[in-house]
Design an enzyme around this catalytic site. Structure first.
Site, PDB file in Angstrom:
ATOM      1  N   VAL A 178       0.864  -1.173   0.000  1.00 40.34           N
ATOM      2  CA  VAL A 178       0.000   0.000   0.000  1.00 40.34           C
ATOM      3  C   VAL A 178       0.900   1.222   0.000  1.00 40.34           C
ATOM      4  O   VAL A 178       1.862   1.296   0.778  1.00 40.34           O
ATOM      5  CB  VAL A 178      -0.925   0.025   1.241  1.00 40.34           C
ATOM      6  CG1 VAL A 178      -1.817   1.258   1.210  1.00 40.34           C
ATOM      7  CG2 VAL A 178      -1.764  -1.238   1.304  1.00 40.34           C
ATOM      8  N   CYS A 179       0.610   2.161  -0.884  1.00 43.15           N
ATOM      9  CA  CYS A 179       1.340   3.419  -0.934  1.00 43.15           C
ATOM     10  C   CYS A 179       2.845   3.142  -1.108  1.00 43.15           C
ATOM     11  O   CYS A 179       3.245   2.354  -1.955  1.00 43.15           O
ATOM     12  CB  CYS A 179       1.030   4.220   0.323  1.00 43.15           C
ATOM     13  SG  CYS A 179       1.459   5.971   0.251  1.00 43.15           S
ATOM     14  N   THR A 180       3.692   3.767  -0.291  1.00 45.19           N
ATOM     15  CA  THR A 180       5.136   3.625  -0.465  1.00 45.19           C
ATOM     16  C   THR A 180       5.673   2.315   0.086  1.00 45.19           C
ATOM     17  O   THR A 180       6.892   2.110   0.097  1.00 45.19           O
ATOM     18  CB  THR A 180       5.869   4.804   0.199  1.00 45.19           C
ATOM     19  OG1 THR A 180       5.452   4.908   1.567  1.00 45.19           O
ATOM     20  CG2 THR A 180       5.562   6.103  -0.533  1.00 45.19           C
ATOM     21  N   GLY A 181       4.806   1.428   0.522  1.00 51.46           N
ATOM     22  CA  GLY A 181       5.252   0.076   0.840  1.00 51.46           C
ATOM     23  C   GLY A 181       5.908  -0.582  -0.363  1.00 51.46           C
ATOM     24  O   GLY A 181       6.725  -1.503  -0.210  1.00 51.46           O
TER      25      GLY A 181
ATOM     26  N   THR B 118       2.677   3.212  -7.001  1.00 51.73           N
ATOM     27  CA  THR B 118       2.817   3.672  -5.632  1.00 51.73           C
ATOM     28  C   THR B 118       2.177   5.055  -5.560  1.00 51.73           C
ATOM     29  O   THR B 118       1.548   5.503  -6.523  1.00 51.73           O
ATOM     30  CB  THR B 118       4.295   3.695  -5.195  1.00 51.73           C
ATOM     31  OG1 THR B 118       4.368   4.010  -3.801  1.00 51.73           O
ATOM     32  CG2 THR B 118       5.106   4.718  -5.982  1.00 51.73           C
TER      33      THR B 118
END
Length: 329
Positions: free
Chosen positions: A112-115, A132
């Protein structure tokens, strides 16, 4: 159905919504099936210690990641979910090593996102298409040229690996996975409970036209942007818009692109597609009526615009995403 363990990886500086949003979706599905809960949501940090989120909240994990280290008898999660947050910008070699060694054993791998940055450092996105948060797509592409970074969609699924855009896109991805596992009815019930829409397909852009375009500096051009948004059915030719801005058509077209980052025609196209999508999702108006309300003139013109922008025809889009919500509170 065998219960699926969803392991959410925690670390200092994690974005709390990246954790709780998907967790609420998967947990909600289990609440809807209390006799045979389809998911078991677990959280784990490297050493099992509490972590501090980017907003200052403290999260207490269920266990340490060592419990999922692949030794004999250790549980293997069905899904490993890696959230984002400011903490992903830290070089945590131990966490990356754990992901590299153990995350591939999961049947599903989600960021999720910058994961996505953590998965990239572990080499788990090599040769894959991924996304991202829009603000970090360029960085991800620059640092990891072996990844096909797509900055547009809210989530991307490439085999068993799924990556999503910023924050709430993790909820969209989780709902899509629940729908795949348990059916649309269950996913819709969860969406209603969370008061979100079970509508956003993965190829939907991270930004609306109004957000993806810059706001013009000059007031006449800002007024034109607002006019386009409020009157998609109107005459939105360059000549008409230029007259509204009190500029020549040539000067208007150049100024609009210079100040918003896109041509007037592209901006109009995006606004009309977005307006048509909302009408198809939220109303029972016929396709012909929607096409007129959005300035297309004919259903065929709208169909061409939808296929170009979304890869699907209006009728199919409505079939998939027309879900008027009646939320119980």
């Amino acid at each position: 159905m065998e219960q699926r363990t969803v392991l959410i990886v925690l670390f200092d500086g994690v974005q709390s919504l990246d954790v709780t949003g998907p967790a609420e979706v998967f947990t909600g599905a289990s609440h809807h099936h209390p006799d045979a809960p389809p998911y078991r949501v677990r959280t784990a940090s490297l050493d099992g210690a509490p972590v501090r989120t980017s907003s200052g909240l403290t999260l207490v994990p269920d266990s340490s990641l060592a419990e999922y280290a692949g030794r004999s008898g250790a549980p293997v999660p069905h899904t490993v979910l890696v959230p984002g947050g400011a903490g992903t910008r830290e070089e945590d070699a131990a966490l990356v090593d754990w992901l590299r060694a153990h995350a591939p054993h999961a049947e599903r791998l989600i960021s999720v996102c910058t994961g996505a940055a953590l998965l990239a450092r572990a080499g788990l996105l090599d040769g894959r298409r991924a996304t991202t948060h829009w603000a970090y797509c360029a960085t991800l592409a620059r640092d990891h040229p072996e990844i096909d970074v797509d900055p547009g969609p809210i989530y991307v699924r490439d085999g068993h690996v799924s990556t999503s855009a910023g924050v709430t896109a993790g909820i969209d991805l989780a709902l899509a996975l629940v729908e795949e596992d348990l059916g649309r009815d269950t996913a819709l019930i969860i969406a209603r409970y969370l008061v979100v829409f079970l509508r956003r397909p993965g190829n939907q852009a991270q930004f609306s036209a109004q957000l993806s375009a810059q706001t013009a500096r000059r007031e006449p051009l800002r007024e034109v942007q607002q006019w386009i948004t409020e009157h998609p059915e109107g005459d939105l030719s360059v000549e008409s818009l230029a007259e509204r801005a009190r500029l020549s058509p040539r000067h208007f077209a150049r100024a609009f692109q210079a100040e918003t980052g896109m041509t007037p025609g592209k901006y109009v196209d995006r606004v009309r597609v977005e307006h048509a999508r909302r009408l198809l999702e939220d109303t029972s108006d016929g396709v012909e009526e929607v096409s007129r309300a959005c300035g297309y003139g004919t259903p065929e013109a709208m169909r061409r615009a939808f296929v170009k922008a979304l890869g699907t025809a209006p009728a199919e889009y409505r079939r998939r995403f027309h879900t008027p919500l009646t939320v119980a509170v």
